[in-house]
Design a protein around this motif. Structure first.
Motif, PDB file in Angstrom:
ATOM      1  N   ASN A 124      -6.762  -1.150   5.394  1.00  0.00           N
ATOM      2  CA  ASN A 124      -5.301  -1.098   5.336  1.00  0.00           C
ATOM      3  C   ASN A 124      -4.675  -2.455   5.625  1.00  0.00           C
ATOM      4  OD1 ASN A 124      -5.458   1.596   4.716  1.00  0.00           O
ATOM      5  ND2 ASN A 124      -4.833   2.314   6.718  1.00  0.00           N
ATOM      6  N   PHE A 168      -1.909  -0.411   9.900  1.00  0.00           N
ATOM      7  CA  PHE A 168      -1.873  -1.459   8.893  1.00  0.00           C
ATOM      8  C   PHE A 168      -1.937  -2.811   9.570  1.00  0.00           C
ATOM      9  CE2 PHE A 168       0.241   2.153   7.037  1.00  0.00           C
ATOM     10  CZ  PHE A 168      -0.348   2.229   5.785  1.00  0.00           C
ATOM     11  N   LEU A 219       0.867  -1.187   0.000  1.00  0.00           N
ATOM     12  CA  LEU A 219       0.000   0.000   0.000  1.00  0.00           C
ATOM     13  C   LEU A 219       0.897   1.227   0.000  1.00  0.00           C
ATOM     14  CD1 LEU A 219      -2.761  -0.889   2.629  1.00  0.00           C
ATOM     15  CD2 LEU A 219      -3.051  -0.656   0.160  1.00  0.00           C
ATOM     16  N   TYR A 245      -1.503   6.073  10.686  1.00  0.00           N
ATOM     17  CA  TYR A 245      -2.018   4.997   9.842  1.00  0.00           C
ATOM     18  C   TYR A 245      -1.877   3.691  10.606  1.00  0.00           C
ATOM     19  CZ  TYR A 245      -1.841   8.208   5.891  1.00  0.00           C
ATOM     20  OH  TYR A 245      -2.047   9.270   5.049  1.00  0.00           O
ATOM     21  N   SER A 296      -3.977   4.187   1.081  1.00  0.00           N
ATOM     22  CA  SER A 296      -4.193   3.904   2.501  1.00  0.00           C
ATOM     23  C   SER A 296      -5.209   4.842   3.123  1.00  0.00           C
ATOM     24  CB  SER A 296      -2.866   4.039   3.257  1.00  0.00           C
ATOM     25  OG  SER A 296      -1.906   3.167   2.719  1.00  0.00           O
ATOM     26  N   GLU A 297      -5.905   4.329   4.112  1.00  0.00           N
ATOM     27  CA  GLU A 297      -6.866   5.123   4.877  1.00  0.00           C
ATOM     28  C   GLU A 297      -6.160   5.685   6.114  1.00  0.00           C
ATOM     29  OE1 GLU A 297      -9.903   5.926   4.030  1.00  0.00           O
ATOM     30  OE2 GLU A 297      -9.973   4.653   2.247  1.00  0.00           O
ATOM     31  N   ARG A 298      -6.260   6.979   6.297  1.00  0.00           N
ATOM     32  CA  ARG A 298      -5.615   7.676   7.415  1.00  0.00           C
ATOM     33  C   ARG A 298      -6.547   7.696   8.622  1.00  0.00           C
ATOM     34  NH1 ARG A 298      -2.734  13.411   6.419  1.00  0.00           N
ATOM     35  NH2 ARG A 298      -1.733  13.584   8.451  1.00  0.00           N
TER      36      ARG A 298
END
Length: 134
Positions: A57, A41, A26, A39, A31-33
């Motif tokens: 993520n 993962f 990713l 972040y 990616s989603e914050r």
């Protein structure tokens, strides 16, 4: 903070296998914050799903049981600052995932995951269209 990062899983020769069909990496755009700017993962051979859905993520191991997880940062902003990215890791069981991630974690439905993987495939095909891959 970094303006770009990449989180790939690679084999022992630092090659990311089949990243066009699997989410084995990713980057910041994919990616989603978290609301606090961090972040989260999950690196797992199995797609991490809870009652809320599947983790957006997720970085798949791509079937590897040994390899490398490397995180690359670029464009760290002001060269005068002493603030640098911080990475931490925790090993947990998938069944404990829901209690270990932030409450506002982004989850995907199976249809949304399929759409994400379709975008990966389309990007790969666009990039390599002039160069057929075996």
């Amino acid at each position: 903070s970094a303006q770009y990062f990449s989180v790939p899983v690679t084999n022992i020769w630092t090659i990311t296998d089949n990243y066009w069909d699997e989410q084995t990496s990713l980057n910041i755009a994919q990616s989603e914050r978290n609301p606090d700017g961090t972040y989260t993962f999950v690196v797992s051979a199995t797609e991490p799903c809870t009652a809320a859905g599947c983790m957006a993520n997720w970085v798949s191991t791509g079937g590897l049981n040994q390899g490398t997880l490397s995180i690359r940062f670029q464009d760290l902003g002001d060269p005068e600052t002493v603030v640098t990215p911080i990475v931490s890791a925790t090993v947990i069981k998938l069944e404990d995932l829901a209690d270990a991630v932030p409450d506002d974690t982004v989850y995907l439905t199976p249809e949304e995951r399929r759409a994400v993987l379709d975008v990966r495939r389309a990007g790969y095909e666009k990039r390599y269209a002039p160069y057929p891959q075996a």
